[in-house]
Design a protein around this motif. Structure first.
Motif, PDB file in Angstrom:
ATOM      1  N   PRO A  93      -5.782  -4.995  -5.594  1.00  0.00           N
ATOM      2  CA  PRO A  93      -4.749  -5.303  -4.592  1.00  0.00           C
ATOM      3  C   PRO A  93      -3.366  -4.765  -4.930  1.00  0.00           C
ATOM      4  CG  PRO A  93      -5.348  -7.269  -5.862  1.00  0.00           C
ATOM      5  CD  PRO A  93      -6.354  -6.217  -6.211  1.00  0.00           C
ATOM      6  N   ASP A  94      -3.097  -4.512  -6.216  1.00  0.00           N
ATOM      7  CA  ASP A  94      -1.771  -4.035  -6.620  1.00  0.00           C
ATOM      8  C   ASP A  94      -1.760  -2.552  -6.962  1.00  0.00           C
ATOM      9  OD1 ASP A  94      -0.728  -6.597  -6.321  1.00  0.00           O
ATOM     10  OD2 ASP A  94      -1.284  -7.165  -8.370  1.00  0.00           O
ATOM     11  N   HIS A  95      -2.792  -1.823  -6.533  1.00  0.00           N
ATOM     12  CA  HIS A  95      -2.860  -0.389  -6.803  1.00  0.00           C
ATOM     13  C   HIS A  95      -2.939   0.389  -5.491  1.00  0.00           C
ATOM     14  CE1 HIS A  95      -4.393  -0.466 -11.246  1.00  0.00           C
ATOM     15  NE2 HIS A  95      -3.404  -1.301 -11.039  1.00  0.00           N
ATOM     16  N   ILE A  96      -2.302   1.545  -5.497  1.00  0.00           N
ATOM     17  CA  ILE A  96      -2.365   2.490  -4.380  1.00  0.00           C
ATOM     18  C   ILE A  96      -2.862   3.821  -4.936  1.00  0.00           C
ATOM     19  CG2 ILE A  96      -1.043   3.747  -2.635  1.00  0.00           C
ATOM     20  CD1 ILE A  96      -1.287   0.838  -1.981  1.00  0.00           C
ATOM     21  N   LYS A  97      -3.745   4.473  -4.215  1.00  0.00           N
ATOM     22  CA  LYS A  97      -4.211   5.802  -4.616  1.00  0.00           C
ATOM     23  C   LYS A  97      -3.426   6.859  -3.852  1.00  0.00           C
ATOM     24  CE  LYS A  97      -8.312   8.774  -4.865  1.00  0.00           C
ATOM     25  NZ  LYS A  97      -9.759   8.876  -4.540  1.00  0.00           N
ATOM     26  N   LEU A  98      -2.887   7.822  -4.607  1.00  0.00           N
ATOM     27  CA  LEU A  98      -2.174   8.943  -4.001  1.00  0.00           C
ATOM     28  C   LEU A  98      -3.015  10.200  -4.212  1.00  0.00           C
ATOM     29  CD1 LEU A  98       1.607   9.845  -4.463  1.00  0.00           C
ATOM     30  CD2 LEU A  98      -0.153  11.552  -4.134  1.00  0.00           C
ATOM     31  N   THR A  99      -3.416  10.834  -3.127  1.00  0.00           N
ATOM     32  CA  THR A  99      -4.164  12.090  -3.200  1.00  0.00           C
ATOM     33  C   THR A  99      -3.260  13.199  -2.675  1.00  0.00           C
ATOM     34  OG1 THR A  99      -6.260  10.946  -2.838  1.00  0.00           O
ATOM     35  CG2 THR A  99      -6.228  13.324  -2.465  1.00  0.00           C
ATOM     36  N   GLU A 100      -2.987  14.164  -3.541  1.00  0.00           N
ATOM     37  CA  GLU A 100      -2.117  15.283  -3.171  1.00  0.00           C
ATOM     38  C   GLU A 100      -2.949  16.553  -3.039  1.00  0.00           C
ATOM     39  OE1 GLU A 100       1.980  15.982  -4.831  1.00  0.00           O
ATOM     40  OE2 GLU A 100       0.963  17.679  -5.771  1.00  0.00           O
TER      41      GLU A 100
END
Length: 250
Positions: A67-74
């Motif tokens: 719940p406290d993580h976000i995935k960033l895909t570049e």
């Protein structure tokens, strides 16, 4: 056929996109107040970024099981491969940890290609529907590195938003001359070849979140190492000279 050396050179170009400054103190950039993380999720076009000559850079922010993580895909096209006319895209995935849920605009990001561990990841301006501005800063030894990214929901951005962000940076004494405009006019789509980096340092370091394995590798053979230099390796250091791992052989 792509020569391995050419590909490796291009992939290490991912480590660019920042400016380097003496001292360990990062500028005090205020996180966007009362940010709604759900409203900034989804696809963004990177319109400006510090010191980069890559093109067609896009971000996609998604929730994870944590719940406290976000995935960033570049996703981007590397200039060195574009120069040789190689139809390609490069994708890199990073994890953003929101340490304090009450301040969702401020997190810590670990790029797989980073030698210096996690960096501050601060969303400092957005209107959710049009633009967003992100400040990153990480510390390595006696220096710190800064990066600013200006994003848009579309392939164009009104200059008034760019001027606004530059003004906000000036107000906190962050020089912004290194902001380079990123072209989205000759993009390859998904590309014939897609190179995806999602393990840390091309497999030299363990995957994101594998802290026990990282500490084991750090601890092996470094009993006499100057612990003030270990921060450049990663998560084991919280403050200068404070090592939270094990300095003995396991």
């Amino acid at each position: 056929m792509i020569k391995p050396g050419l590909l490796l050179f291009g992939l290490f170009g991912l480590c660019l996109g920042h400016t380097v400054h003496l001292g360990r103190t990062c500028p005090e950039v205020e996180p966007y107040a009362n940010l709604s993380l759900d409203k900034v999720l989804g696809a963004w076009y990177v319109m400006y970024k510090f010191d980069t000559d890559n093109s067609c850079v896009r971000w996609n922010l998604t929730r994870t099981e944590h719940p406290d993580h976000i995935k960033l895909t570049e996703t981007r096209q590397l200039s060195v491969l574009d120069t040789f006319g190689i139809d390609h895209t490069n994708t890199i995935s990073a994890n953003i940890e929101i340490a304090n849920p009450e301040v969702p605009a401020k997190g810590r990001i670990r790029w797989p290609t980073s030698l210096s561990g996690q960096a501050d990841f601060i969303i400092f301006d957005t209107d959710y529907d049009t633009y967003m501005a992100v400040f990153e800063c990480n510390r390595a030894g006696l220096i710190h590195r800064r990066s600013v990214t200006i994003l848009s929901r579309t392939q164009q951005i009104d200059d008034m938003f760019v001027r606004r962000i530059r003004r906000l940076l000036s107000n906190v004494d962050v020089p912004h001359e290194a902001l380079d405009n990123i072209s989205h006019t000759a993009c390859n789509g998904d590309g014939v070849r897609n190179y995806h980096v999602d393990s840390e340092l091309f497999g030299i370091l363990p995957s994101i979140g594998d802290k026990q394995e990282l500490q084991r590798r750090i601890s092996t053979g470094v009993e006499d190492y100057d612990i003030t230099e270990l921060e450049i390796i990663g998560d084991g250091i919280e403050h200068a000279g404070t090592f939270t791992g094990n300095l003995k052989e396991p």
